[in-house]
Design a protein around this motif. Structure first.
Motif, PDB file in Angstrom:
ATOM      1  N   PRO A   1       0.821  -1.227   0.000  1.00 57.63           N
ATOM      2  CA  PRO A   1       0.000   0.000   0.000  1.00 57.63           C
ATOM      3  C   PRO A   1       0.847   1.265   0.000  1.00 57.63           C
ATOM      4  CG  PRO A   1      -0.640  -1.477   1.793  1.00 57.63           C
ATOM      5  CD  PRO A   1       0.640  -2.004   1.226  1.00 57.63           C
TER       6      PRO A   1
ATOM      7  N   ILE B   1       0.640   1.539  -6.910  1.00 57.02           N
ATOM      8  CA  ILE B   1      -0.511   2.415  -7.191  1.00 57.02           C
ATOM      9  C   ILE B   1      -1.430   1.679  -8.153  1.00 57.02           C
ATOM     10  CG2 ILE B   1      -1.270   4.589  -8.232  1.00 57.02           C
ATOM     11  CD1 ILE B   1       1.398   5.805  -7.403  1.00 57.02           C
TER      12      ILE B   1
ATOM     13  N   GLU C   1      -7.092   3.270  -7.176  1.00 56.13           N
ATOM     14  CA  GLU C   1      -6.679   4.433  -6.380  1.00 56.13           C
ATOM     15  C   GLU C   1      -6.636   5.693  -7.241  1.00 56.13           C
ATOM     16  OE1 GLU C   1      -3.747   3.091  -2.878  1.00 56.13           O
ATOM     17  OE2 GLU C   1      -3.034   2.561  -4.883  1.00 56.13           O
TER      18      GLU C   1
ATOM     19  N   LYS D   1      -8.930 -10.053   0.415  1.00 53.90           N
ATOM     20  CA  LYS D   1      -8.367  -8.742   0.776  1.00 53.90           C
ATOM     21  C   LYS D   1      -6.885  -8.761   1.138  1.00 53.90           C
ATOM     22  CE  LYS D   1     -12.716  -6.721   2.200  1.00 53.90           C
ATOM     23  NZ  LYS D   1     -13.508  -6.217   3.315  1.00 53.90           N
TER      24      LYS D   1
ATOM     25  N   ASP E   1      -7.916  -4.662  -2.815  1.00 50.65           N
ATOM     26  CA  ASP E   1      -9.037  -3.791  -2.459  1.00 50.65           C
ATOM     27  C   ASP E   1      -8.614  -2.325  -2.333  1.00 50.65           C
ATOM     28  OD1 ASP E   1      -7.502  -4.288  -0.199  1.00 50.65           O
ATOM     29  OD2 ASP E   1      -9.186  -3.992   1.167  1.00 50.65           O
ATOM     30  N   MET E   2      -7.331  -2.034  -2.526  1.00 51.02           N
ATOM     31  CA  MET E   2      -6.862  -0.649  -2.384  1.00 51.02           C
ATOM     32  C   MET E   2      -7.675   0.286  -3.271  1.00 51.02           C
ATOM     33  SD  MET E   2      -2.778  -1.486  -2.175  1.00 51.02           S
ATOM     34  CE  MET E   2      -2.300  -0.264  -3.336  1.00 51.02           C
ATOM     35  N   GLY E   3      -8.233   1.316  -2.683  1.00 49.17           N
ATOM     36  CA  GLY E   3      -8.986   2.325  -3.426  1.00 49.17           C
ATOM     37  C   GLY E   3     -10.462   2.017  -3.588  1.00 49.17           C
ATOM     38  N   PHE E   4     -10.853   0.762  -3.371  1.00 48.05           N
ATOM     39  CA  PHE E   4     -12.269   0.413  -3.537  1.00 48.05           C
ATOM     40  C   PHE E   4     -13.083   0.871  -2.329  1.00 48.05           C
ATOM     41  CE2 PHE E   4     -10.672  -2.826  -6.583  1.00 48.05           C
ATOM     42  CZ  PHE E   4     -11.534  -2.561  -7.633  1.00 48.05           C
ATOM     43  N   ASP E   5     -14.233   1.464  -2.596  1.00 44.94           N
ATOM     44  CA  ASP E   5     -15.170   1.774  -1.512  1.00 44.94           C
ATOM     45  C   ASP E   5     -15.804   0.480  -1.028  1.00 44.94           C
ATOM     46  OD1 ASP E   5     -15.368   4.821  -1.612  1.00 44.94           O
ATOM     47  OD2 ASP E   5     -15.632   4.248  -3.699  1.00 44.94           O
TER      48      ASP E   5
END
Lengths: 714, 239
Positions: free
Chosen positions: A81, A85, A89, A109, A114-118
């Motif tokens: 993280p 990038i 994101e 996960k 899942d980085m950036g996902f709501d």
């Protein structure tokens, strides 16, 4: 920045060449094929690796495995993280709402995908049949989760949705009716069996890995007693999985349309990697090599409608790591700081301009493939056996290999000429003139109309019509022909469907302004059935344009029976048939004549004068108009009044002079052959004149006299 | 101009330059605090020629930076300043680089090079901090002609601090003055802001490596814990 909604669908383990739009023989993917016709289809898209987690990491970061934090680690790796990038994101940083729905536990996960996902929905619902610890989710469940989210959120900020489906991935177990769709079908082929099973961690050539076994019967300890050994069955089920996925995409598209967000949505369909279905003796595995069976994946990008991008098929080789920069380019995000290794394909899609030169590779721990313009060069890599992150098969990886990847390996090659179905590449100029002129003639009547082209065959005619019409549907009974047409001709207003012209698979009635039926009437026995279908589908006062050969000139005079023609008509019979269904009918004639065209250089003349000539006793003389007799009739029929001058004389002029070219070519062949014959004749004459021949002839005559062979002859 | 500026939110008067002792301010919903912070930033920068945002990779400055982005419609219009002590976590350095690329800003990094040559790091923490942080900042302000510096400062300043403090050469803007720890976490979570992974390893405050307590890695991430709690609650276990 232009905020477009984005839907990115990744179908796990889907080979490009098993989709209809990539030329597959089976009708596995009607929805994707249809979508492809409104999209840009990349014919040669390659995955950066051949197993899921490294590929996903590369897709989300647009970095080859060596340059993202997961590398080749399938089970323990995760993105960093602090340094990686992702496309998510980047989109999030522009205000997108981002939602991911995945269908395999390998994407859970801990990978940090899942980085950036709501919302990152990785809830699995079932275990694989042969590996109870491997959790997955049925595609329909994944789709429903997405659908619920979309319903709630589509009105808010622009969205980016990442949908991952796992139903094509092995084991190839499909819900009904997809479990029976292609078993024993026309493409099932000869029986082939593999009767050895390997473990999943040490896959072997000519073995089926344990996790892929279909219909297994096991004893109490889990040992396999029985299982399906027929390769055809596995491939049919693999294809069934594609069809299942296709229906999920159909439902997804239907929802986007229902919410009125389909047109402006950027939709991307691709796969993480392919699947070996027997290539190199590898059965039902991926991640073992970087050969095209495992690296070549579909890539279909439907741009937002407002960009007015022409649908097309692009032969340039691309990588799926190009997707991230393409998405960012579409929304106007300046991504130069991200140091992406993929390139944007937007320019290529828009203007055909090739991306800057770069190296496209596919890689696993033991092998690397360099994708060239025509070939893929595969080389072994040195591996450290103690630090391998995935399965490694030395036997498969140790050789240098060169593969000509553009060579057609599909089942749909160009059709052989049967003597009946027209193809634009045919040599005979006269046949070209006939067919092209007919469609060009019909094109005058289809401007902004909705058109049905019956028995469209190869599809060139429907494609021509689509240049003028609002929408064209070409229909033909031959599945492979239609699939080839779909693959070859791309226009947003053009669609090809499989079906009989006497039982047209279109439920809606009176929906076409114009129906065209060229050179198909004679192939049908029951003309009334065809005409009833035409009347059922034609709008009130719509126009029917039909052509058929004149039986008198086509069959009677040359005393020729075309084996494909079931019922040919005389002019009077055609008139009677049409008058039973239409109030007004105009019948034109067509024949290819050799002609010269004198025309004003300033533009088109409204008044055309026609002079007819005829060759008699080696001399051309002018002749009467009534001697110009058609070989084909073309009728315009409608219940609306039709004026005689609706269509004037029209001419098709071949400016390349193919008839003369053909004549010259034949003349040249004949001359060459004559020269050879002359040479042989002279050589023969020299032999006859030689003393040896004369002596031999004399000796033969003497021998015959002595033996009495010619006794009694005059 | 800023001196007499007072904001009114839900009947609560908020002074920009004076102390705010009304406890109701801390109890305002996060959305209101966000509005106040944005208003403070907008008002403060409106009279400035050369504003900078201070960003050290910690959660506070991340939120301040994002608030500034929000004002610019997610476009960072000001330079971003990092005061580098040179002894920060490698994760922080990676993260600063990532954020500058992702949010597309030029990270202006300044160090007290002189002190780094002579100073024995962390021997006297107060002096070390003064030299490597405060002096370096004063140097940077002068060097770049900074007239407004937006920070993520909260902490002790919550009761006595001010939203906008006028310094000799510049004004210091502290839009997060009223944010609690919980507010910060919630803001980062709902906005899905990328934060440094050290927080997931249990660090609560990330300073320089010699002065930051090593964290005990939590067995579960806060997200997973929350998810489990939710399920247990649904089953009646947590009441």
């Amino acid at each position: 920045m232009s905020h477009k909604n984005i839907v990115w669908i990744v179908i796990d383990a889907l080979r490009a060449d098993h989709l209809g739009c990539y030329g597959y023989m089976r009708n596995t993917s009607p929805t994707i094929d249809h979508l492809a016709k409104q999209s840009v289809l990349f014919e040669y898209a390659f995955a950066p690796a051949t197993y899921t987690v490294p590929v996903m990491a590369s897709l989300l970061t647009s970095k080859y495995p060596h340059h993202q934090s997961i590398g080749f680690d399938q089970s323990g790796g995760s993105l960093n993280p602090n340094s990686d990038i992702t496309v998510t994101e980047a989109l999030k940083s522009c205000g997108y709402q981002c939602a991911g729905f995945v269908s395999s536990m390998v994407l859970r996960k801990h990978t940090h995908f899942d980085m950036g996902f709501d919302v990152y929905d990785a809830a699995m619902t079932k275990a694989e049949i042969n590996r109870p610890n491997e959790l997955v989710r049925d595609g329909q469940e994944t789709r429903k989760a997405f659908s619920r989210w979309l319903e709630k959120n589509y009105k808010d900020e622009p969205f980016f949705v990442f949908l991952h489906y796992f139903d094509v991935h092995g084991p190839y177990v499909n819900p009904e009716p997809f479990n029976d769709l292609f078993v024993q079908d026309a493409f099932y082929g000869e029986a082939r069996y593999v009767d050895r099973v390997s473990t999943d961690s040490v896959p072997r050539l000519n073995h089926i890995p344990n996790y892929q076994l279909l219909n297994p019967v096991r004893d109490g300890e889990g040992n396999v007693l029985e299982y399906e050994k027929d390769i055809r069955y596995y491939i049919a089920q693999y294809d069934g999985g594609i069809s299942y996925e296709d229906t999920l995409i159909r439902e997804t598209i239907a929802q986007l349309k229902e919410l009125d967000i389909y047109d402006e949505c950027l939709i991307i369909i691709t796969a993480d990697h392919g699947e070996s279905l027997g290539e190199n003796d590898v059965y039902f595995f991926h991640g073992l090599t970087v050969t095209p069976d495992q690296t070549r994946v579909p890539l279909i990008i439907k741009p937002p409608k407002e960009l007015n991008m022409e649908p097309k098929s692009v032969p340039t080789a691309v990588s799926t790591i190009d997707i991230m920069p393409t998405i960012l380019d579409f929304i106007g995000y300046q991504y130069d700081r991200l140091e992406l290794e993929g390139v944007s394909l937007v320019q290529l899609m828009q203007t055909g301009e090739e991306p800057k030169e770069r190296e496209i590779v596919s890689e696993i721990e033991g092998q690397i493939a360099y994708v060239g313009e025509k070939d893929i060069v595969i080389k072994p890599k040195e591996v450290d056996p103690d630090h391998l992150k995935f399965i490694y098969n030395k036997e498969l990886c140790e050789k240098d290999v060169k593969i000509e990847y553009r060579k057609k390996t599909n089942n749909l090659s160009e059709p052989e000429w049967t003597g009946e179905r027209y193809h634009p590449l045919m040599d005979d100029p006269a046949i070209n003139y006939e067919h092209l002129h007919r469609y060009q003639f019909a094109g005058e009547f289809v401007k902004d109309k909705v058109v049905l082209d019956l028995a469209c065959g190869e599809g060139y005619g429907s494609h021509l019509l689509a240049g003028n019409a609002k929408r064209v549907i070409g229909i033909d009974i031959d599945g492979p022909t239609i699939r080839r047409a779909s693959q070859k001709y791309f226009k947003s207003n053009l669609e090809f469907i499989i079906g009989s012209i006497t039982d047209i698979p279109i439920i809606e009635e009176h929906c076409f302004d114009t129906i065209i039926c060229f050179e198909a009437l004679e192939h049908v026995k029951d003309h009334d059935r065809l005409m009833s279908e035409v009347k059922r589908l034609l709008k009130e006062n719509g126009l029917f344009i039909v052509s058929t050969p004149d039986k008198r000139l086509h069959a009677d005079r040359p005393d020729y029976r075309n084996p494909f023609h079931l019922k040919e008509l005389y002019l009077q019979e055609l008139k009677v048939l049409l008058e039973r269904y239409f109030k007004k009918n105009l019948i034109y004639g067509q024949k290819v004549f050799t002609m010269s065209n004198i025309f004003p250089t300033s533009g088109n003349s409204k008044n055309t004068k026609e002079y007819l000539i005829e060759k008699e006793n080696k001399i051309f003389t002018f002749t009467q108009k009534d001697k110009k007799q058609p070989l084909y009739f073309i009728a315009l029929s409608s219940d609306a009044p039709l004026s005689e001058d609706i269509a004037d004389n029209s001419y098709l002029v071949d400016i390349s002079g193919s008839v003369f070219e053909l004549q010259r070519s034949l003349q040249s062949t004949i001359s060459q052959q004559e020269a050879v014959i002359t040479e042989y004749a002279e050589a023969l004459n020299r032999i006859y004149q030689s003393y040896g021949w004369k002596a031999l002839s004399l000796w033969l005559k003497v021998r015959d006299l002595i033996s009495g062979k010619n006794r009694g002859k005059p | 101009m800023l001196k007499n500026k007072v904001l009114s939110v839900h009947g609560v008067k908020i002074s920009l330059t004076g102390p705010n002792e009304d406890d109701r301010i801390r109890g305002l919903p996060l959305k209101e605090k966000e509005k106040i912070a944005q208003e403070v930033i907008s008002t403060a920068i409106s009279g400035c020629q050369n504003p900078y945002v201070l960003f050290d990779g910690c959660k506070e400055s991340l939120v301040a930076l994002h608030l500034v982005r929000q004002i610019g419609n997610l476009d960072l219009r000001f330079p971003v300043l990092h005061i580098d002590t040179s002894v920060r976590f490698k994760e922080i350095y990676q993260y600063l680089d990532k954020m500058s690329r992702l949010w597309r800003f030029d990270l202006v990094t300044e160090r007290n090079e002189e002190a780094l040559r002579t100073l024995k790091i962390a021997e006297n923490p107060a002096d070390c901090c003064k030299q490597l942080k405060a002096d370096a900042l004063a140097y940077a302000v002068k060097k770049h002609h900074i007239d407004c510096l937006i920070t993520g400062a909260r902490g002790k300043a919550q009761k006595t601090g001010v939203l906008v403090s006028e310094r000799d050469d510049y004004i210091e803007v502290n839009p997060l003055l009223f944010y609690t720890d919980r507010d910060l976490s919630e803001f980062i979570k709902t906005s899905r802001l990328p934060y440094c992974s050290l927080y997931d390893k249990g660090y609560r405050h990330i300073d320089c490596t010699p002065c930051t307590e090593p964290a005990e890695a939590p067995k579960l991430s806060s997200e997973d814990r929350a998810e489990i709690d939710k399920k247990l609650k649904a089953l009646g276990y947590l009441g």
